[in-house]
Design a protein around this motif. Structure first.
Motif, PDB file in Angstrom:
ATOM      1  N   TYR A 226    -105.222 -59.181  64.191  1.00  0.00           N
ATOM      2  CA  TYR A 226    -104.128 -58.369  64.713  1.00  0.00           C
ATOM      3  C   TYR A 226    -103.242 -59.255  65.580  1.00  0.00           C
ATOM      4  O   TYR A 226    -103.744 -60.091  66.342  1.00  0.00           O
ATOM      5  CB  TYR A 226    -104.662 -57.190  65.556  1.00  0.00           C
ATOM      6  CG  TYR A 226    -105.321 -56.106  64.746  1.00  0.00           C
ATOM      7  CD1 TYR A 226    -104.590 -54.998  64.326  1.00  0.00           C
ATOM      8  CD2 TYR A 226    -106.671 -56.188  64.419  1.00  0.00           C
ATOM      9  CE1 TYR A 226    -105.203 -54.004  63.592  1.00  0.00           C
ATOM     10  CE2 TYR A 226    -107.290 -55.198  63.680  1.00  0.00           C
ATOM     11  CZ  TYR A 226    -106.552 -54.098  63.273  1.00  0.00           C
ATOM     12  OH  TYR A 226    -107.150 -53.103  62.539  1.00  0.00           O
ATOM     13  N   ASN A 227    -101.890 -59.042  65.486  1.00  0.00           N
ATOM     14  CA  ASN A 227    -100.965 -59.828  66.299  1.00  0.00           C
ATOM     15  C   ASN A 227    -100.839 -59.225  67.684  1.00  0.00           C
ATOM     16  O   ASN A 227    -101.565 -58.282  68.045  1.00  0.00           O
ATOM     17  CB  ASN A 227     -99.610 -59.946  65.610  1.00  0.00           C
ATOM     18  CG  ASN A 227     -98.970 -58.568  65.395  1.00  0.00           C
ATOM     19  OD1 ASN A 227     -99.415 -57.568  65.965  1.00  0.00           O
ATOM     20  ND2 ASN A 227     -97.935 -58.522  64.561  1.00  0.00           N
ATOM     21  N   ALA A 228     -99.904 -59.745  68.451  1.00  0.00           N
ATOM     22  CA  ALA A 228     -99.738 -59.287  69.825  1.00  0.00           C
ATOM     23  C   ALA A 228     -99.309 -57.826  69.887  1.00  0.00           C
ATOM     24  O   ALA A 228     -99.519 -57.160  70.907  1.00  0.00           O
ATOM     25  CB  ALA A 228     -98.721 -60.170  70.552  1.00  0.00           C
ATOM     26  N   SER A 229     -98.720 -57.309  68.829  1.00  0.00           N
ATOM     27  CA  SER A 229     -98.273 -55.906  68.802  1.00  0.00           C
ATOM     28  C   SER A 229     -99.330 -55.003  68.183  1.00  0.00           C
ATOM     29  O   SER A 229     -99.030 -53.859  67.799  1.00  0.00           O
ATOM     30  CB  SER A 229     -96.959 -55.794  68.022  1.00  0.00           C
ATOM     31  OG  SER A 229     -95.952 -56.621  68.598  1.00  0.00           O
TER      32      SER A 229
ATOM     33  N   ALA B 220     -98.730 -67.366  71.777  1.00  0.00           N
ATOM     34  CA  ALA B 220     -98.897 -66.193  70.904  1.00  0.00           C
ATOM     35  C   ALA B 220    -100.367 -65.815  70.911  1.00  0.00           C
ATOM     36  O   ALA B 220    -101.237 -66.667  70.725  1.00  0.00           O
ATOM     37  CB  ALA B 220     -98.434 -66.505  69.490  1.00  0.00           C
TER      38      ALA B 220
ATOM     39  N   ILE C 254    -102.308 -58.236  60.509  1.00  0.00           N
ATOM     40  CA  ILE C 254    -101.590 -59.286  59.786  1.00  0.00           C
ATOM     41  C   ILE C 254    -102.489 -59.963  58.760  1.00  0.00           C
ATOM     42  O   ILE C 254    -101.978 -60.706  57.907  1.00  0.00           O
ATOM     43  CB  ILE C 254    -101.010 -60.324  60.751  1.00  0.00           C
ATOM     44  CG1 ILE C 254    -102.136 -60.988  61.560  1.00  0.00           C
ATOM     45  CG2 ILE C 254     -99.972 -59.678  61.679  1.00  0.00           C
ATOM     46  CD1 ILE C 254    -101.633 -62.117  62.463  1.00  0.00           C
TER      47      ILE C 254
ATOM     48  N   SER D 173    -103.475 -63.366  69.502  1.00  0.00           N
ATOM     49  CA  SER D 173    -103.938 -62.551  68.382  1.00  0.00           C
ATOM     50  C   SER D 173    -105.381 -62.115  68.670  1.00  0.00           C
ATOM     51  O   SER D 173    -106.121 -62.775  69.398  1.00  0.00           O
ATOM     52  CB  SER D 173    -103.887 -63.336  67.072  1.00  0.00           C
ATOM     53  OG  SER D 173    -102.567 -63.818  66.829  1.00  0.00           O
TER      54      SER D 173
ATOM     55  N   VAL E 113    -103.139 -68.367  61.906  1.00  0.00           N
ATOM     56  CA  VAL E 113    -102.075 -68.126  62.893  1.00  0.00           C
ATOM     57  C   VAL E 113    -101.857 -69.331  63.788  1.00  0.00           C
ATOM     58  O   VAL E 113    -101.119 -69.238  64.775  1.00  0.00           O
ATOM     59  CB  VAL E 113    -102.411 -66.882  63.767  1.00  0.00           C
ATOM     60  CG1 VAL E 113    -102.427 -65.629  62.932  1.00  0.00           C
ATOM     61  CG2 VAL E 113    -103.748 -67.059  64.479  1.00  0.00           C
TER      62      VAL E 113
END
Length: 450
Positions: free
Chosen positions: A83-86, A133, A90, A135, A54
């Motif tokens: 895991y992404n910000a949401s 960003a 991923i 993660s 990422v």
């Protein structure tokens, strides 16, 4: 259980417990170091995965899995989850060893880093931020090598603890035996000491330790016992001899009177002679009882305040009544002095009475001079007579029971009075001294602590 066994077991138990605590501490430190080291490796794996998957210079998931699969330093059963910000998954390495809950994601976003364990699996979760960003990356694995190393260390420590405990047991028994060997020698020597063999002594050695001090004190006790037994044997021998003489005289006189059929006047004369012998026996018995009483420990004698000047005046009056031919001159240094001391009045009366009686007996005119003086710490009572000289070599022996000076030949007595007086004075923590010369006569000085 012998003292050697108890000391050995106690020594071994103490060393064994301390060694076990040390082994436990060493194992705990090794476990903590392994855990910290493995956490750092997991965090490094998570950071690497973040940069490659990422980050700015990212690679594809398939290429990363290929690189991860063929990496020589890959951790056992390793799994990477991102895991992404949401909070959307991923990336997952595909092994599916770990399940992550939303609560765990929220805690990691709040704490930025978290470590925990699930059975033998260790997990590190970090918050990875790059170009605004964020993660959440999880790296987990099983430290197979670290746990195996700790198991080997635990076995090594356990074997070492057992071996060292056994060695301590042998060494403790050996040194306990060496330490207690003098006690065994003391026991063997004590078994050879009997009432008829009190001259033997314990080996004291030259170490100066507690055992040497014990042997020295025991030898001093044996010295006192030997002196007491020697005194007792001498006392019994002399007492038997002194008692035999008047008893033989009494028996002879009575047998002669019974066989001869004497007249009344002769019988009365015989009875008077027997009565004198009986009175002599009575005085000897009283003296022996006094010696026995004065030989006891000072703690067993009741001590009360005694007014010495009043006691000497009473003795002076008593001599004037019992011995009209005796002249006793009493001089008291200062009437205003406090003449009190702690002592036994009956025993002190006996001691002063014996000295005055002895002085009057040996003085040609039966005159005795008694003086009472004081110093800051002591009271001094001197008894002087102008009688015959006591030889210098006999000045110390006259205080032994049944021992009389050569100047006492032909005079009544049994050699008990001075011995009794000396013991009474020593019982009061005092001293008695004697000086005798042809020019000045004989003077006895009694020094008693105030």
């Amino acid at each position: 259980m012998s003292l050697r066994t108890r000391l050995t077991l106690l020594f071994t138990a103490i060393v064994s417990i301390l060694l076990a605590l040390f082994c436990g501490l060493l194992y705990g430190l090794a476990e903590r170091y392994r855990e910290q080291e493995f956490q750092n490796r997991l965090q490094a794996e998570a950071q690497t995965a973040g940069h490659l998957l990422v980050g700015q210079e990212r690679v594809g998931p398939a290429l990363y899995k290929l690189l991860d699969k063929n990496q020589l330093t890959v951790l056992p059963q390793e799994e990477i989850i991102i895991y992404n910000a949401s909070n959307q998954l991923i990336y997952e390495s595909g092994t599916d060893y770990l399940t992550v809950s939303p609560a765990t994601l929220a805690r990691i976003r709040q704490q930025k880093r978290m470590y925990w364990r699930e059975t033998n699996r260790e997990i590190v979760g970090i918050l990875f931020t790059e170009q605004r960003a964020t993660s959440v990356i999880f790296a987990s694995a099983v430290d197979t090598y670290g746990h195996r190393t700790l198991q080997d260390l635990a076995r090594l420590l356990a074997v070492g603890w057992g071996v060292m405990t056994g060695l301590m047991l042998l060494a403790g028994r050996f040194f306990a035996g060496r330490t207690l060997q003098p006690i065994n020698q003391i026991n063997q020597r004590i078994d050879t000491i009997t009432a008829s063999n009190l001259s033997r002594r314990l080996p004291e050695g030259d170490t100066g330790d507690e055992l040497a001090q014990l042997a020295q004190r025991f030898n001093r006790m044996l010295n006192r016992l030997e002196d007491a037994f020697r005194l007792q044997r001498s006392f019994v021998a002399h007492a038997s001899h002194e008692l035999r003489t008047p008893l033989t005289a009494i028996t002879g006189q009575l047998e002669v009177s019974l066989l001869a059929g004497d007249e009344t006047d002769e019988l009365r004369a015989t009875l008077r002679s027997v009565l004198d012998d009986v009175r002599g026996l009575n005085r000897m018995a009283n003296g022996l009882l006094g010696l026995a009483s004065a030989s006891m420990d000072s703690s067993a004698v009741p001590m009360v305040p005694v007014l010495v000047d009043s006691l000497l005046r009473q003795i002076q009056l008593e001599f004037q009544r019992l011995q009209p031919l005796y002249t006793v001159h009493l001089h008291i240094d200062s009437p205003d002095t406090d003449w009190h001391l702690m002592g036994s009045e009956p025993l002190l009366r006996t001691a002063f009475f014996n000295l005055i009686d002895n002085g009057g007996k040996f003085s040609a005119d039966h005159t005795v001079s008694v003086a009472l003086t004081a110093s800051p710490r002591f009271l001094h009572v001197t008894v002087h007579n102008s009688g015959s000289l006591v030889p210098a070599d006999q000045l110390t022996t006259i205080f032994s029971p049944f021992q009389r000076g050569s100047n006492a030949t032909g005079l009544p007595g049994h050699g008990i009075g001075l011995a009794l007086t000396e013991r009474i004075v020593k019982l009061h923590q005092g001293q008695i001294q004697v000086d005798s010369s042809l020019e000045f006569g004989t003077t006895f000085t009694v020094i008693l602590p105030r």
